[in-house]
Design a protein around this motif. Structure first.
Motif, PDB file in Angstrom:
ATOM      1  N   ARG A  26      39.134  55.662   4.174  1.00  0.00           N
ATOM      2  CA  ARG A  26      40.024  56.680   4.000  1.00  0.00           C
ATOM      3  C   ARG A  26      40.286  56.953   2.714  1.00  0.00           C
ATOM      4  NH1 ARG A  26      41.655  60.369   7.222  1.00  0.00           N
ATOM      5  NH2 ARG A  26      40.988  60.053   9.490  1.00  0.00           N
ATOM      6  N   PHE A  27      40.642  55.791   1.948  1.00  0.00           N
ATOM      7  CA  PHE A  27      40.784  55.794   0.582  1.00  0.00           C
ATOM      8  C   PHE A  27      42.158  56.453   0.360  1.00  0.00           C
ATOM      9  CE2 PHE A  27      36.216  55.146   0.640  1.00  0.00           C
ATOM     10  CZ  PHE A  27      36.279  53.892  -0.128  1.00  0.00           C
ATOM     11  N   CYS A  28      43.125  56.046   0.835  1.00  0.00           N
ATOM     12  CA  CYS A  28      44.556  56.554   0.285  1.00  0.00           C
ATOM     13  C   CYS A  28      44.815  55.973  -0.947  1.00  0.00           C
ATOM     14  CB  CYS A  28      45.547  56.025   1.069  1.00  0.00           C
ATOM     15  SG  CYS A  28      45.368  56.764   2.893  1.00  0.00           S
TER      16      CYS A  28
ATOM     17  N   TYR B 248      46.996  54.825  -2.987  1.00  0.00           N
ATOM     18  CA  TYR B 248      47.662  53.362  -3.159  1.00  0.00           C
ATOM     19  C   TYR B 248      47.144  52.290  -2.690  1.00  0.00           C
ATOM     20  CZ  TYR B 248      48.949  54.692   1.576  1.00  0.00           C
ATOM     21  OH  TYR B 248      48.913  55.075   2.622  1.00  0.00           O
TER      22      TYR B 248
ATOM     23  N   HIS C 103      46.128  56.472  12.101  1.00  0.00           N
ATOM     24  CA  HIS C 103      46.080  57.425  11.179  1.00  0.00           C
ATOM     25  C   HIS C 103      46.556  58.860  11.886  1.00  0.00           C
ATOM     26  CE1 HIS C 103      45.268  60.291   7.877  1.00  0.00           C
ATOM     27  NE2 HIS C 103      45.416  59.477   7.285  1.00  0.00           N
TER      28      HIS C 103
ATOM     29  N   ARG D 201      46.388  61.369   1.619  1.00  0.00           N
ATOM     30  CA  ARG D 201      46.531  61.126   3.059  1.00  0.00           C
ATOM     31  C   ARG D 201      45.851  62.055   4.052  1.00  0.00           C
ATOM     32  NH1 ARG D 201      47.891  56.718   5.555  1.00  0.00           N
ATOM     33  NH2 ARG D 201      49.000  57.660   7.007  1.00  0.00           N
TER      34      ARG D 201
HETATM   35 FE1  SF4 Z   1      42.979  52.999   5.161  1.00  0.00          FE
HETATM   36 FE2  SF4 Z   1      45.590  52.783   6.047  1.00  0.00          FE
HETATM   37 FE3  SF4 Z   1      44.651  51.877   3.585  1.00  0.00          FE
HETATM   38 FE4  SF4 Z   1      45.032  54.508   4.035  1.00  0.00          FE
HETATM   39  S1  SF4 Z   1      46.763  53.155   4.229  1.00  0.00           S
HETATM   40  S2  SF4 Z   1      42.990  53.507   3.083  1.00  0.00           S
HETATM   41  S3  SF4 Z   1      44.158  54.786   6.104  1.00  0.00           S
HETATM   42  S4  SF4 Z   1      44.123  51.082   5.403  1.00  0.00           S
END
Ligand code: SF4
Ligand code: 5AD
Length: 475
Positions: free
Chosen positions: A186-188, A190, A267, A306
């Motif tokens: 997903r590459f959020c 942060y 998610h 997100r």
């Molecule tokens: Fe993936 Fe969760 Fe990290 Fe977002 S916060 S990149 S959904 S592991």
């Protein structure tokens, strides 16, 4: 940052470590539930090599630090722990005893061979995809320290990890984790997970079922299936087609002995209508949902990549509540993401007020090297982050307390897991994930019993068996 260095030679896994009798391994785990699961699998994989688990580094021939990289100065913490291990290793060497130090987990994955250069006390660096190779790596390191295996492989590491024996399962208790999916795509902005755990990989249904059957046969009654993005699970089914999480859960509910199912972490985008329906239709699925929101501000959610809005989040929760009105809701929040204004933070507080969580985790934003957010403008001063975290946690604490207080007087089923803090007590979990203490003997561990909740403690509840005559309770 995959590092494909391999040990320069291959050895059999049975090279002695310089001690007679059983070899002893101590695994210290940091971070998430997936690391707890991985730590158990590491111990299981080493068991056929004659390793028994011990509870202190001082007693071990092999010390494994299973690290987490998700927040804070995790790598710094690992290096200070390694400083302590250096002293321990030198003291052991003075007695003619060899101690092997391995660093596993996400810091190992991120740092690779740099770790050995920076901390020569480290004999092995092993990334999360290579735990099945531990016996080989240990044997190699016994002869030539400094082996590194942080390859990110596409193959199923779980295939090659040794399953736990009956005795090991029995020691771990009545509730178990099973990783069904690893990595995240997903590459959020942060988050370091996509680079330390790789892209999303789901385990095939048959493998998961076989593991759950083995756990159930050894007395496990509750399974929490784990994945970084577990509700996006798409494992190959026995019919050769991809199965999603609701179907897998329905299959696991058929395993004899399994009374309770949970899943983490989800998610909001992958909270499908079928999964929400499973909360209504599957009695084994416990009324508890951990659904990270991260923020209540659309501007910040967008900057976090997100790919859900505040409204979508609230909408999904409303649907889940409609399907299962008594559901306990949990979440994760990050405060002080780059660019977060007072208004953005107020939006988060507002979302929390609207939902009313049974429990939730909240963190100060921590820049992770190599992630897009780390180099964004508008980094929030530490003092502001602390202030916001304190305010958010105060509300979340009071919501948790209100949720627990509202449970007093109710009778709930508790699965007893282990001895409690005080002598003569045992502790278990309610369907809503609350810790419940009862005065009872250890023979009740592993059983599910109706318990009347009579009082709240700081983060747990006290109860008595519903069929018992009411008595005063020691809180
Ligand atoms: Fe993936 Fe969760 Fe990290 Fe977002 S916060 S990149 S959904 S592991
Ligand atoms: N800073 C602070 N919190 C983070 N999390 C993930 N990455 C970071 C970061 N860089 C939190 C998220 C996630 C939880 C497991 O850790 O809230 O859901």
């Amino acid at each position: 940052m995959a590092d494909d260095s391999k040990p320069p030679f291959t050895l059999t896994a049975s090279a002695p470590l310089g001690t007679s009798g059983a070899r002893k391994v101590y695994v210290k785990s940091f971070g998430c539930q997936m690391n707890v699961y991985d730590a158990e699998r590491m111990a299981d994989t080493l068991a056929p090599q004659g390793f028994v688990s011990v509870a202190a580094a001082e007693d071990a021939d092999l010390v494994v630090l299973n690290t987490c990289h998700i927040r804070e100065k995790a790598a710094e913490k690992v290096y200070s722990e390694l400083g302590r291990l250096r002293v321990l290793k030198e003291a052991a060497a003075a007695e003619g005893r060899k101690v092997i130090v391995a660093v596993a987990g996400c810091v190992a994955q991120a740092e690779g061979a740099d770790m050995v250069r920076r901390a020569p006390v480290v004999d092995i660096v092993v990334g999360p995809q290579s735990y099945h190779r531990l016996p080989e790596l240990v044997a190699a390191a016994a002869i030539r320290p400094g082996v590194v295996d942080t390859a990110l492989k596409a193959e199923d590491k779980f295939d090659r990890l040794v399953p736990p024996g009956r005795e090991q399962i029995a020691r771990r208790g009545s509730s178990a984790f099973v990783t069904i999916q690893e990595g995240c795509s997903r590459f959020c902005t942060y988050c370091v997970v996509p680079s330390t755990r790789g892209g999303e990989v789901s385990r095939p249904v048959d493998k998961v079922v076989a593991e759950v059957e083995r756990l159930a046969a050894a007395g496990v009654r509750e399974i929490t299936v784990l994945g970084q993005n577990v509700n996006a699970y798409r494992g190959e089914g026995p019919d050769g087609r991809p199965w999603k999480l609701p179907r897998l859960l329905a299959r696991l509910a058929e395993v004899p002995g399994i009374a309770r199912l949970r899943y983490a972490t989800s998610h909001p985008r992958a909270m499908s209508a079928e999964l929400i329906a499973a909360h209504r239709e599957l009695p084994q699925l416990m009324p508890y949902l951990h659904l990270p929101a991260q923020s209540g501000s659309d501007r910040i959610l967008d900057a976090m990549n997100r790919r859900h809005t505040r409204d979508l989040y609230l909408q999904r929760l409303a649907e889940v509540r409609a399907a299962r009105p008594d559901i306990a809701l949990s979440s994760d929040f990050i405060v002080g993401f780059p660019g977060e204004s007072d208004q953005d933070f107020a939006d988060t507080m507002d979302l929390v007020e609207r939902v009313g969580f049974a429990s939730a985790y909240s963190f100060k934003y921590s820049p992770r090297p190599g992630t897009p957010a780390a180099s964004m403008d508008g980094q929030v001063p530490e003092a502001v982050k602390s202030e916001r975290l304190t305010a958010l946690q105060a509300v979340l604490e009071s919501q948790q307390r209100a949720f627990n207080l509202a449970s007093v007087g109710r009778t709930v089923e508790v699965l007893f897991e282990k001895p409690g803090r005080l002598p003569g007590q045992i502790v278990g979990k309610s369907p809503h994930m609350q810790a419940v203490h009862v005065q009872a003997g250890a023979e009740m561990i592993g059983q599910i019993k109706a318990v009347r909740l009579v009082a709240v403690g700081s983060h747990s509840l006290f109860g008595e068996f519903a069929d018992a005559v009411p008595q005063p309770i020691a809180v």
